[in-house]
Design a protein around this motif. Structure first.
Motif, PDB file in Angstrom:
ATOM      1  N   GLY A 139     -44.149 -72.547 -61.174  1.00  0.00           N
ATOM      2  CA  GLY A 139     -44.686 -73.789 -61.755  1.00  0.00           C
ATOM      3  C   GLY A 139     -46.204 -73.890 -61.746  1.00  0.00           C
ATOM      4  N   ALA A 140     -46.870 -72.929 -61.099  1.00  0.00           N
ATOM      5  CA  ALA A 140     -48.334 -72.983 -61.063  1.00  0.00           C
ATOM      6  C   ALA A 140     -48.875 -72.694 -62.464  1.00  0.00           C
ATOM      7  CB  ALA A 140     -48.867 -71.968 -60.073  1.00  0.00           C
ATOM      8  N   LYS A 141     -49.854 -73.483 -62.872  1.00  0.00           N
ATOM      9  CA  LYS A 141     -50.384 -73.328 -64.232  1.00  0.00           C
ATOM     10  C   LYS A 141     -51.729 -72.612 -64.216  1.00  0.00           C
ATOM     11  CE  LYS A 141     -48.106 -77.477 -66.022  1.00  0.00           C
ATOM     12  NZ  LYS A 141     -47.513 -78.211 -64.889  1.00  0.00           N
ATOM     13  N   VAL A 142     -51.896 -71.759 -65.203  1.00  0.00           N
ATOM     14  CA  VAL A 142     -53.176 -71.059 -65.338  1.00  0.00           C
ATOM     15  C   VAL A 142     -53.839 -71.576 -66.615  1.00  0.00           C
ATOM     16  CG1 VAL A 142     -54.318 -68.832 -65.581  1.00  0.00           C
ATOM     17  CG2 VAL A 142     -52.247 -69.033 -64.165  1.00  0.00           C
ATOM     18  N   THR A 143     -55.010 -72.141 -66.457  1.00  0.00           N
ATOM     19  CA  THR A 143     -55.698 -72.734 -67.601  1.00  0.00           C
ATOM     20  C   THR A 143     -57.110 -72.180 -67.684  1.00  0.00           C
ATOM     21  OG1 THR A 143     -56.483 -74.565 -66.253  1.00  0.00           O
ATOM     22  CG2 THR A 143     -54.403 -74.895 -67.417  1.00  0.00           C
ATOM     23  N   ARG A 144     -57.711 -72.376 -68.833  1.00  0.00           N
ATOM     24  CA  ARG A 144     -59.067 -71.844 -68.987  1.00  0.00           C
ATOM     25  C   ARG A 144     -59.875 -72.763 -69.880  1.00  0.00           C
ATOM     26  NH1 ARG A 144     -58.643 -72.413 -73.984  1.00  0.00           N
ATOM     27  NH2 ARG A 144     -57.801 -70.840 -75.374  1.00  0.00           N
ATOM     28  N   HIS A 200     -55.060 -77.457 -60.871  1.00  0.00           N
ATOM     29  CA  HIS A 200     -55.189 -77.809 -59.458  1.00  0.00           C
ATOM     30  C   HIS A 200     -54.078 -78.708 -58.941  1.00  0.00           C
ATOM     31  CE1 HIS A 200     -59.646 -76.489 -59.744  1.00  0.00           C
ATOM     32  NE2 HIS A 200     -58.812 -75.473 -59.593  1.00  0.00           N
ATOM     33  N   GLN A 201     -53.425 -79.434 -59.804  1.00  0.00           N
ATOM     34  CA  GLN A 201     -52.274 -80.214 -59.351  1.00  0.00           C
ATOM     35  C   GLN A 201     -51.066 -79.312 -59.104  1.00  0.00           C
ATOM     36  OE1 GLN A 201     -52.870 -84.564 -61.508  1.00  0.00           O
ATOM     37  NE2 GLN A 201     -51.202 -83.283 -62.164  1.00  0.00           N
ATOM     38  N   SER A 202     -51.095 -78.109 -59.684  1.00  0.00           N
ATOM     39  CA  SER A 202     -49.894 -77.258 -59.591  1.00  0.00           C
ATOM     40  C   SER A 202     -50.127 -76.033 -58.707  1.00  0.00           C
ATOM     41  CB  SER A 202     -49.494 -76.786 -61.000  1.00  0.00           C
ATOM     42  OG  SER A 202     -50.494 -75.929 -61.520  1.00  0.00           O
ATOM     43  N   GLY A 203     -51.292 -75.963 -58.069  1.00  0.00           N
ATOM     44  CA  GLY A 203     -51.584 -74.794 -57.243  1.00  0.00           C
ATOM     45  C   GLY A 203     -51.877 -73.563 -58.084  1.00  0.00           C
ATOM     46  N   GLY A 204     -52.375 -73.770 -59.288  1.00  0.00           N
ATOM     47  CA  GLY A 204     -52.661 -72.655 -60.184  1.00  0.00           C
ATOM     48  C   GLY A 204     -54.125 -72.270 -60.193  1.00  0.00           C
ATOM     49  N   VAL A 205     -54.554 -71.738 -61.322  1.00  0.00           N
ATOM     50  CA  VAL A 205     -55.910 -71.204 -61.429  1.00  0.00           C
ATOM     51  C   VAL A 205     -56.571 -71.757 -62.687  1.00  0.00           C
ATOM     52  CG1 VAL A 205     -57.263 -69.083 -61.764  1.00  0.00           C
ATOM     53  CG2 VAL A 205     -55.245 -69.053 -60.281  1.00  0.00           C
ATOM     54  N   ILE A 248     -65.824 -80.765 -61.814  1.00  0.00           N
ATOM     55  CA  ILE A 248     -64.932 -79.792 -62.443  1.00  0.00           C
ATOM     56  C   ILE A 248     -65.379 -78.419 -61.947  1.00  0.00           C
ATOM     57  CG2 ILE A 248     -64.109 -78.817 -64.619  1.00  0.00           C
ATOM     58  CD1 ILE A 248     -63.459 -81.669 -64.756  1.00  0.00           C
ATOM     59  N   ASN A 249     -64.575 -77.821 -61.091  1.00  0.00           N
ATOM     60  CA  ASN A 249     -64.949 -76.526 -60.526  1.00  0.00           C
ATOM     61  C   ASN A 249     -63.955 -75.449 -60.935  1.00  0.00           C
ATOM     62  OD1 ASN A 249     -67.300 -77.349 -58.953  1.00  0.00           O
ATOM     63  ND2 ASN A 249     -65.815 -78.587 -57.824  1.00  0.00           N
ATOM     64  N   PHE A 250     -64.512 -74.291 -61.261  1.00  0.00           N
ATOM     65  CA  PHE A 250     -63.668 -73.165 -61.671  1.00  0.00           C
ATOM     66  C   PHE A 250     -63.280 -72.336 -60.458  1.00  0.00           C
ATOM     67  CE2 PHE A 250     -66.369 -74.201 -65.295  1.00  0.00           C
ATOM     68  CZ  PHE A 250     -65.418 -74.331 -66.285  1.00  0.00           C
ATOM     69  N   ASP A 251     -62.084 -71.739 -60.534  1.00  0.00           N
ATOM     70  CA  ASP A 251     -61.639 -70.858 -59.450  1.00  0.00           C
ATOM     71  C   ASP A 251     -62.044 -69.434 -59.732  1.00  0.00           C
ATOM     72  OD1 ASP A 251     -60.060 -72.997 -58.316  1.00  0.00           O
ATOM     73  OD2 ASP A 251     -58.762 -72.700 -60.051  1.00  0.00           O
ATOM     74  N   GLU A 252     -62.302 -69.158 -60.991  1.00  0.00           N
ATOM     75  CA  GLU A 252     -62.441 -67.766 -61.406  1.00  0.00           C
ATOM     76  C   GLU A 252     -63.169 -67.741 -62.745  1.00  0.00           C
ATOM     77  OE1 GLU A 252     -58.569 -65.704 -61.283  1.00  0.00           O
ATOM     78  OE2 GLU A 252     -58.887 -65.168 -63.365  1.00  0.00           O
ATOM     79  N   GLY A 253     -63.701 -66.576 -63.081  1.00  0.00           N
ATOM     80  CA  GLY A 253     -64.286 -66.427 -64.400  1.00  0.00           C
ATOM     81  C   GLY A 253     -65.772 -66.179 -64.386  1.00  0.00           C
TER      82      GLY A 253
END
Ligand code: GLU
Length: 561
Positions: free
Chosen positions: A33-38, A63-68, A98-103
């Motif tokens: 269920g974790a979502k990855v968005t960009r 971030h609500q789903s523990g994704g990236v 608004i903070n990014f985890d990656e990229g």
């Protein structure tokens, strides 16, 4: 035709295989269920409210789903790039939490799915374009601009759809030998998708695609029939191709993007199909609209609406919490209800959902933002507002003497900021944004104090301004409590023939010169330069006895001149 051979002719350089990329960018190891968005901004240097709006959706989903949530720089449109744009994007969004985890990052990429800048991904796009050619699903097109213009003219004459498709796609007919010759002669070419679609059939036989959009629900549209360009002459991919390749290899689960991309959805669906991949879940957000002067909805425009630029909010000094809270009110229809039920909860406790997003145009309203801001700032302690103002002033008003002076004495400014905010009932809500606050509070400082309002007419007509101020000054005792102080004003009011109760004056205006409100307005104007202000007694306590006396005396002196 020998497509394998064709692919070798068109892409003679060494390229990795598509399988190689599938292995180095494996499926992400994330909880169910974790979502990855960009976010995929173009580095044009202009970040607008729409970017923030979209980024907010991306950020919440991930971030609500523990994704990236990652940042990808979409710089395939080489004309519009601006130096330092990446830094601006990251900093502006960070300001709004608004903070990014990656990229892509200021000091380079982080994450295992890079490069995160499209211009650095050339070999990847070429590897997949080569594969499509080798499978007969894409082909080189040598049409020149002029030839394409001629085709368009003929299509107009015949009243058929414009574009390169079906029988208009002349380069589809070329033989391997012809292509080889052209390539050897150095003729330029683009790579086009060889679409299987056909829109020339009778309406009821046209195939339709159906996509379940997470915001808009089931979408049904005619399939694509255009042989769209996937690699330009320069070898740079078009948006369509880059989107499909990148979002597949970066393992994006949800593509949040503006409704302006809806018309090209059939192209993307066909590309995913031809590459044999599952498309991500699309979330097409509504256009940001505003009400114009006539009350009509229209799109926010870069030219007409300064508030479209994110910079506007920083320059005006909107508190990021206010902007975040406001965005939620336009993003999710149930947010306001939640806020009423949870007045003190952290905004991130709200469960943001795509289902509650409007798909018919999100109405942006500065007045509403201001109202939200008043509420939000009421809960921000004065010391934090001070820090915020300080940072704003240092960034946007470093040479503004007035602003800098107002902020020089922290303890004093904090008391000023707190006036009337702690009342049990009806606390004051006059703080909206930094520039407005600073303009609103000038009268607390001798350097910026100015008489801006006139004295009330009733008192001026009676010729009483001077006598009111003299009497007030004579009886002024800084240690009076609020009630004793106000009783003195009542006495002056009565003595001079004004009504102590405004309603008596309203009933019998002929019996009085005015009422107690007019008398205290005289004091307000002399002390604050304005007819409206928070509680006078409280302000005096902050101004201090010396300043109060000096202002009253100053006003009287000016009257004598
Ligand atoms: N680079 C695209 C734009 O600036 C991004 C669209 C998308 O998110 O797919 O509009």
């Amino acid at each position: 035709m020998d497509y394998e051979r064709l692919a070798e002719i068109l892409f003679p350089e060494h390229l990795e295989s598509p399988e190689y990329y599938e292995t180095i960018y494996p499926l992400r190891d994330l909880p169910e269920g974790a979502k990855v968005t960009r976010l995929g901004p173009s580095p044009t240097g202009f970040i607008h409210l729409g970017n923030l709006y979209g980024a907010f959706v991306d950020e919440r989903l991930a971030h609500q789903s523990g994704g990236v949530f990652f940042l990808r720089i979409e710089d395939t449109d080489d004309k519009r790039q601006v130096e330092g744009a990446v830094e601006t994007i990251i900093n502006s969004l960070r300001f709004f939490s608004i903070n990014f985890d990656e990229g892509a990052g200021i000091d380079g990429d982080t994450g295992d799915y890079g490069d995160y800048t499209q211009s650095k991904r050339g070999p990847i796009y070429r590897a997949f374009a080569k594969r499509l050619v080798a499978e007969g699903k894409a082909y080189p097109c040598f049409l020149t601009e002029e030839e394409i213009a001629e085709i368009r003219e003929k299509q107009q004459e015949l009243k058929v759809n414009p574009g390169i498709y079906g029988k208009w796609a002349h380069s589809r007919e070329l033989t391997l030998e012809e292509i080889h010759k052209k390539v050897n002669m150095g003729e330029e070419f683009v790579i086009r998708l060889k679409s299987d679609g056909d829109l020339s059939k009778p309406e009821d036989q046209i195939r339709r695609i159906s996509v379940k959009d997470a915001i808009r629900g089931e979408l049904s549209m005619p399939e694509n029939d255009q042989d769209v360009v996937i690699l330009k002459k320069t070898g740079i991919p078009t948006y369509h191709f880059a989107h499909v390749i990148d979002d597949h290899l970066m393992r994006t689960t949800h593509v949040v993007r503006g409704a302006e991309w809806l018309p090209s959805l059939p192209i993307h669906v066909e590309l995913f199909e031809k590459l044999g991949w599952e498309p991500p879940i699309y979330c097409h957000t509504a256009q940001l609209m505003k009400l114009d002067e006539e009350g009509n909805k229209r799109k926010l425009s870069k030219r007409l609406d300064p508030e479209l630029s994110l910079d506007y909010y920083r320059r005006e000094g909107y508190h990021p919490k206010a902007v975040r809270e406001y965005l939620l009110t336009i993003l999710n229809s149930n947010f306001e209800e939640w806020r009423i039920a949870n007045p003190d909860a952290d905004v991130d406790e709200f469960q943001f959902t795509l289902e509650k997003m409007s798909n018919s145009g999100a109405l942006f309203d500065l007045n509403k933002l201001n109202d939200v801001s008043k509420e939000v700032l009421l809960k921000v302690p004065a010391s934090e507002i001070y820090d915020f103002l300080r940072a704003w002033a240092d960034e946007f008003r470093p040479d503004d003497q007035a602003v800098q002076t107002m902020l020089a004495d922290r303890a004093y400014m904090e008391r000023v900021l707190d006036i009337g905010r702690n009342a049990e009932r009806n606390p004051r809500k006059d703080h909206i944004f930094a520039r407005q606050m600073m303009e609103n509070l000038t009268y607390f400082f001798d350097e910026t104090f100015e008489i801006t309002d006139p004295m009330p007419e009733e008192v001026v007509n009676a010729g009483d301004v001077k006598v009111i101020l003299e009497k007030y000054l004579a009886t002024y005792d800084h240690s009076d409590d609020n009630e004793t102080w106000f009783n003195k004003i009542r006495e002056i009011t009565d003595e001079l023939g004004y009504a102590v109760k405004p309603k008596d004056y309203k009933k019998h205006p002929e019996d009085y010169k005015g009422h107690v409100g007019h008398v205290s307005t005289v004091i307000r104007v002399a002390l604050m330069g304005r007819q409206q202000s928070p509680d006078v007694w409280e302000i005096q306590q902050i101004l201090g006895e010396d300043r109060v006396r000096a202002r009253l005396e100053g006003y009287l002196r000016a009257l004598d001149r």
